[in-house]
Scaffold this motif. Structure first.
Motif, short mmCIF file in Angstrom:
data_model
loop_
_atom_site.label_atom_id
_atom_site.label_comp_id
_atom_site.label_asym_id
_atom_site.label_seq_id
_atom_site.Cartn_x
_atom_site.Cartn_y
_atom_site.Cartn_z
N ASP B 59 -3.04 -116.58 4.64
CA ASP B 59 -4.07 -116.54 5.68
C ASP B 59 -5.29 -115.77 5.15
OD1 ASP B 59 -5.68 -116.01 7.92
OD2 ASP B 59 -3.94 -116.05 9.26
N PRO B 60 -6.44 -116.45 5.06
CA PRO B 60 -7.61 -115.78 4.46
C PRO B 60 -8.09 -114.58 5.27
CG PRO B 60 -8.23 -117.90 5.41
CD PRO B 60 -6.75 -117.82 5.47
N HIS B 61 -7.65 -114.47 6.53
CA HIS B 61 -8.15 -113.36 7.36
C HIS B 61 -7.16 -112.21 7.52
CE1 HIS B 61 -11.69 -115.60 8.34
NE2 HIS B 61 -10.98 -116.63 8.72
N LEU B 62 -5.95 -112.40 7.01
CA LEU B 62 -4.94 -111.36 7.25
C LEU B 62 -5.32 -110.04 6.59
CD1 LEU B 62 -2.15 -110.79 8.56
CD2 LEU B 62 -1.21 -111.06 6.29
N ARG B 63 -5.78 -110.11 5.34
CA ARG B 63 -6.13 -108.88 4.63
C ARG B 63 -7.24 -108.13 5.37
NH1 ARG B 63 -8.90 -108.61 -1.16
NH2 ARG B 63 -10.64 -108.70 0.28
N ASN B 68 -9.21 -103.83 8.68
CA ASN B 68 -10.03 -103.42 9.83
C ASN B 68 -9.21 -102.60 10.82
OD1 ASN B 68 -12.26 -104.81 8.89
ND2 ASN B 68 -11.76 -106.68 9.98
N THR B 69 -7.99 -103.06 11.08
CA THR B 69 -7.15 -102.37 12.05
C THR B 69 -6.79 -100.97 11.55
OG1 THR B 69 -6.27 -104.52 12.68
CG2 THR B 69 -5.07 -102.62 13.46
N LEU B 70 -6.46 -100.86 10.26
CA LEU B 70 -6.09 -99.55 9.72
C LEU B 70 -7.30 -98.61 9.67
CD1 LEU B 70 -3.56 -100.50 6.88
CD2 LEU B 70 -3.08 -99.54 9.13
N VAL B 71 -8.48 -99.15 9.30
CA VAL B 71 -9.69 -98.31 9.29
C VAL B 71 -9.99 -97.84 10.71
CG1 VAL B 71 -12.21 -98.35 8.95
CG2 VAL B 71 -10.71 -99.30 7.21
N LEU B 147 -24.44 -105.90 14.98
CA LEU B 147 -23.46 -106.90 15.40
C LEU B 147 -23.22 -107.98 14.35
CD1 LEU B 147 -24.58 -107.39 19.13
CD2 LEU B 147 -22.96 -105.76 18.18
N THR B 148 -23.92 -107.90 13.23
CA THR B 148 -23.73 -108.94 12.21
C THR B 148 -23.25 -108.37 10.87
OG1 THR B 148 -26.10 -108.82 11.78
CG2 THR B 148 -25.33 -110.68 13.11
N ASP B 149 -23.43 -107.07 10.65
CA ASP B 149 -22.93 -106.50 9.40
C ASP B 149 -21.48 -106.07 9.62
OD1 ASP B 149 -23.54 -105.10 6.67
OD2 ASP B 149 -22.48 -103.62 7.89
N ARG B 150 -20.65 -106.38 8.65
CA ARG B 150 -19.22 -106.15 8.82
C ARG B 150 -18.90 -104.70 9.20
NH1 ARG B 150 -14.14 -106.64 4.61
NH2 ARG B 150 -12.64 -105.97 6.16
N TRP B 151 -19.36 -103.73 8.40
CA TRP B 151 -18.97 -102.34 8.64
C TRP B 151 -19.71 -101.73 9.83
CZ3 TRP B 151 -14.50 -101.49 6.87
CH2 TRP B 151 -14.09 -102.10 5.69
N LEU B 152 -20.98 -102.13 10.00
CA LEU B 152 -21.71 -101.61 11.16
C LEU B 152 -21.05 -102.07 12.47
CD1 LEU B 152 -25.54 -101.84 10.33
CD2 LEU B 152 -24.19 -99.81 10.81
N ILE B 239 -19.30 -112.12 11.97
CA ILE B 239 -19.73 -113.15 11.02
C ILE B 239 -18.58 -113.51 10.08
CG2 ILE B 239 -21.32 -113.67 9.12
CD1 ILE B 239 -22.72 -113.50 11.81
N GLY B 240 -18.22 -114.76 10.08
CA GLY B 240 -17.18 -115.23 9.17
C GLY B 240 -15.80 -114.67 9.47
N GLY B 241 -15.62 -114.05 10.61
CA GLY B 241 -14.31 -113.49 10.97
C GLY B 241 -13.96 -112.25 10.18
N GLN B 242 -14.98 -111.59 9.57
CA GLN B 242 -14.68 -110.43 8.73
C GLN B 242 -14.27 -109.20 9.54
OE1 GLN B 242 -18.41 -110.36 6.48
NE2 GLN B 242 -17.22 -110.82 4.67
#
Lengths: 429, 290
Positions: B59-63, B68-71, B147-152, B239-242
């Motif tokens: 699954d490309p999104h599992l990692r 994300n969940t752990l952070v 709302l578009t940058d992954r970490w922000l 964006i991109g499900g990141q």
């Protein structure tokens, strides 16, 4: 040892009970032939999708009364479900065994229900199916992975018409009487609007989707229909153009985020000068925003128009199949469909006798009349872009990859490769 | 008489046990069993062994979801363990209007997570209040991509969660602080301990049990993060499900008429083990300190 035995027994019981919960659809119920020679009697339930309102309720009340009068001793209980979450509602009805006897389903939901054995094969039970109903509509409810069965009677057909905001276009130096006809012309006009308004007005306001990929000349699936293969050079070139337009600011920056309300909502707010909608859009706007309606100019859809079909299906597990089948045919017969479409200009009936009626190609001279004619003309060549095998999960994967491409995080080609791989993986599951 | 007494406690706890068995134990067991099948929403499944678990790693999104969940958990746990304690110390005093402040701090707890997330969405949008004010003040030239940058986006969701949770955990600490003996503070003050020293040497040990409980609650809630990211980032998870979280991944897999319930169940089992790990660590830490 006794403890281990107890645990094993518990695990076995859990597995057995869980097996019951899994459920399963049988195709046998769908393949049955309904006896139609005995008199009709009893009750059935009939479900529509977001059609209970001031405009349509009198129609359905009269339709049901008419049927009940023709068949004394029968009762049709009509329910209507709200627009949002219809797939989830139908899903829960199927799993709980409470799917209404006669139900309005779009092709994608019908596919899932039919796959679970929940819908009657109407090809087997309506001998005049191919003569009575338009072929594009029947095709939308015939699924390659489920054989040759047809799972709904085409009820009404729709397509997209382009609608332009005349005042906004004039203000930014564009002529609404000569709107863009192709995607490339649209991008060029979007640049003019962006530059003239200092970036405040937008013409384009939606990210690309499956329809844009088809419009780039790409076949979504391999010729045998077993795998997705839309990662072509043409599709990548189309995505590149969208990406360039997004980077140049021709689309609102939030089209890829959760704050994007959709191009129709932005059009009503007059932040965007172009939207696509059904053929009766001006009539709807007339009710919600009478000041905006006179500013709207319709034109045919850009490139190839999409075809949307709604159908009426019969639940395979209905306890009164003869009555359900008779009512489904009655609701979708030519006279009732024509009467229904009169309430929704811009849509076409699903019957062959009415769909080709030249009356639909004559405008009354109003913008709404013009829009109805464009819809009629578009529908002659409209294409159902979404294959029945295309699921929500695949659409999510495609949208994610398109977003990555448009923000420059991936190349268009790579994004499409990823989307195709993910869609094929999902297909294999 | 004695035999009567032996089953009385079981009778008393029977309703609770029944509830636990029907609404907790049974669904958990059922989920575990389903994770070994290919059941879909509307179609029956068959046993497929460990295939769902092997599919997970493709699954490309599992990692991203695990990261994300752990952070999210790693940042939320310390912040929401200490900030509400400091807030509780501030509002613990009997000063005028303190009741008002306690209510104000508690207010976000009452609001639904979806409503709060929508308010933050309006604040953080490209054309939202934060970007608008910052641009007007000349601090930034173009909008910050909250709302578009992954970490922000992830840290915006963390900020929202911390803001919303402060009041709830503050109330827990307020009751715990009431049990810290005043004489200990007074003795420490007589011995010359300052405010910071008294905080670490008297207050923190006095509420450590509550801190451990709060940390565990936050860890569990953080592992289940959904609404904050769903509303701020959208149904695809940014964006991109990141910015997708594990629960979002489960929801995406199980939703729709073609929902992959077997696969979603396997993801749920993974989430269970990922949640139990940190909880055991926290419990062990608490026991060691005792």
């Amino acid at each position: 040892m006794p403890r281990i035995r107890t645990l094993l027994a518990l695990a076995t019981a859990v597995a057995a009970l869980a097996g019951c919960g899994v459920g399963g659809g049988s195709g046998e119920a769908a393949k049955q032939t309904v006896a139609t020679d005995s008199p009709l009697k009893g009750e059935i339930s009939f479900q529509t999708w977001s059609l209970k309102n001031d405009k349509f309720t009198p129609y359905f009340t009269a339709l049901i009364k008419d049927f009940e009068n023709q068949h004394p001793g029968t009762t049709v209980n009509w329910t209507d479900q709200p627009g949002d979450g219809y797939a989830d509602k139908v899903t829960s009805q199927v799993t709980s065994g409470s799917l209404p006897d006669v139900v309005n389903l779009p092709p994608d939901i019908a596919h899932a229900v039919a796959k679970a054995g929940g819908l009657l094969d109407l090809g087997r039970n309506v001998p005049t199916l191919n003569q009575d109903y338009v072929h594009s509509g029947l095709k939308a409810y015939t699924y390659a992975d489920l054989g040759t069965a047809t799972y709904a009677l085409p009820w009404y057909l729709g397509t997209d018409v382009s609608f332009w905001n005349k005042a906004m276009m004039q203000r930014d130096g564009l002529d609404a009487a000569k709107p863009p006809k192709t995607f490339d012309e649209l991008v060029a006009a979007a640049k003019v609007m962006h530059d003239r308004s200092g970036g405040k007005d937008y013409l384009m306001s939606r990210p690309p989707g499956l329809g844009d990929i088809v419009n780039s000349g790409t076949q979504l699936m391999t010729p045998d229909g077993k795998k997705f293969a839309f990662n072509t050079g043409g599709a990548a070139a189309m995505l590149d153009k969208y990406t360039a337009a997004y980077k140049a600011g021709y689309l609102p920056s939030n089209v890829l985020t959760s704050t994007y309300e959709g191009n129709s909502a932005l059009f009503v707010k007059q932040q965007v000068a172009w939207t696509t909608a059904g053929g009766n859009y001006i009539q709807s706007v007339q009710q919600s925003d009478p000041s905006l309606a006179p500013q709207i100019v319709p034109s045919p859809a850009l490139d190839t128009a999409p075809l949307y079909v709604q159908g009426i299906s019969v639940a395979a597990k209905s306890k009164n199949l003869p009555l359900a089948l008779a009512f489904a045919q009655f609701a979708t017969d030519n006279a009732n469909q024509v009467a229904f479409i009169k309430l929704a200009p811009g849509y076409l009936p699903g019957t062959t006798a009415a769909a080709g009626d030249p009356a639909y190609s004559k405008s009354d001279g109003t913008p709404q009349g013009d829009a109805s004619v464009y819809a009629y003309q578009d529908m002659q060549n409209a294409v159902n872009f979404t294959p029945p095998l295309w699921t929500d999960a695949m659409n999510t994967a495609l949208n994610q990859q398109i977003a990555l491409a448009m923000t420059g995080k991936e190349s268009s080609r790579q994004a499409l490769d990823n989307a195709v791989n993910q869609a094929n993986q999902l297909l294999a599951q | 008489m004695r035999s009567h007494r032996s089953y009385t406690p079981w009778l008393l706890v029977a309703p609770a046990l029944l509830w636990l068995a029907v609404f907790n134990l049974w669904p958990a067991l059922n989920t575990s069993v389903l994770s070994f099948t290919n059941v879909h929403t509307l179609s029956g499944g068959s046993f497929i062994g460990l295939r769902n678990y092997s599919l997970m790693w493709q699954d490309p999104h599992l990692r991203d979801a695990i990261l994300n969940t752990l952070v999210f958990m790693a940042v939320c746990v310390p912040l929401l363990t200490f900030l509400p304690l400091l807030l509780a110390l501030l509002v613990q005093r009997t000063l005028p209007f303190m009741g008002f402040f306690r209510t104000v701090f508690y207010f976000p707890v009452i609001a639904s997570a979806v409503v709060v997330a929508m308010i933050w969405q309006w604040l953080l949008d490209d054309r939202g209040l934060v970007n608008g004010l910052a641009q007007q003040a000349g601090w930034i030239h173009s909008a910050l991509p909250f709302l578009t940058d992954r970490w922000l986006l992830l840290f915006s969701a963390i900020a929202l969660t911390v803001w919303k949770g402060l009041g709830y955990y503050m109330v827990l600490y307020l009751s715990a602080l009431g049990n810290v003996r005043r004489e200990l503070h007074e003795a420490a003050a007589v011995d010359g301990a300052g405010t910071v020293r008294r905080f670490w040497s008297v207050t923190v040990p006095g509420v450590r049990g509550t801190m451990a409980l709060v940390a565990m609650l936050i860890a569990v809630n953080a592992m289940r993060v959904f609404a904050e990211l769903y509303v701020l980032g959208g149904r695809t998870g940014g964006i991109g499900g990141q910015d997708v979280s594990l629960v979002m991944l489960i929801q995406q897999a199980a939703s729709g008429a073609d929902g992959r319930l077997g696969y979603a169940s396997a993801l749920s089992v993974l989430l269970f083990f990922l949640t139990v790990g940190p909880l055991l660590l926290l419990a062990r830490w608490n026991r060691r300190e005792d």
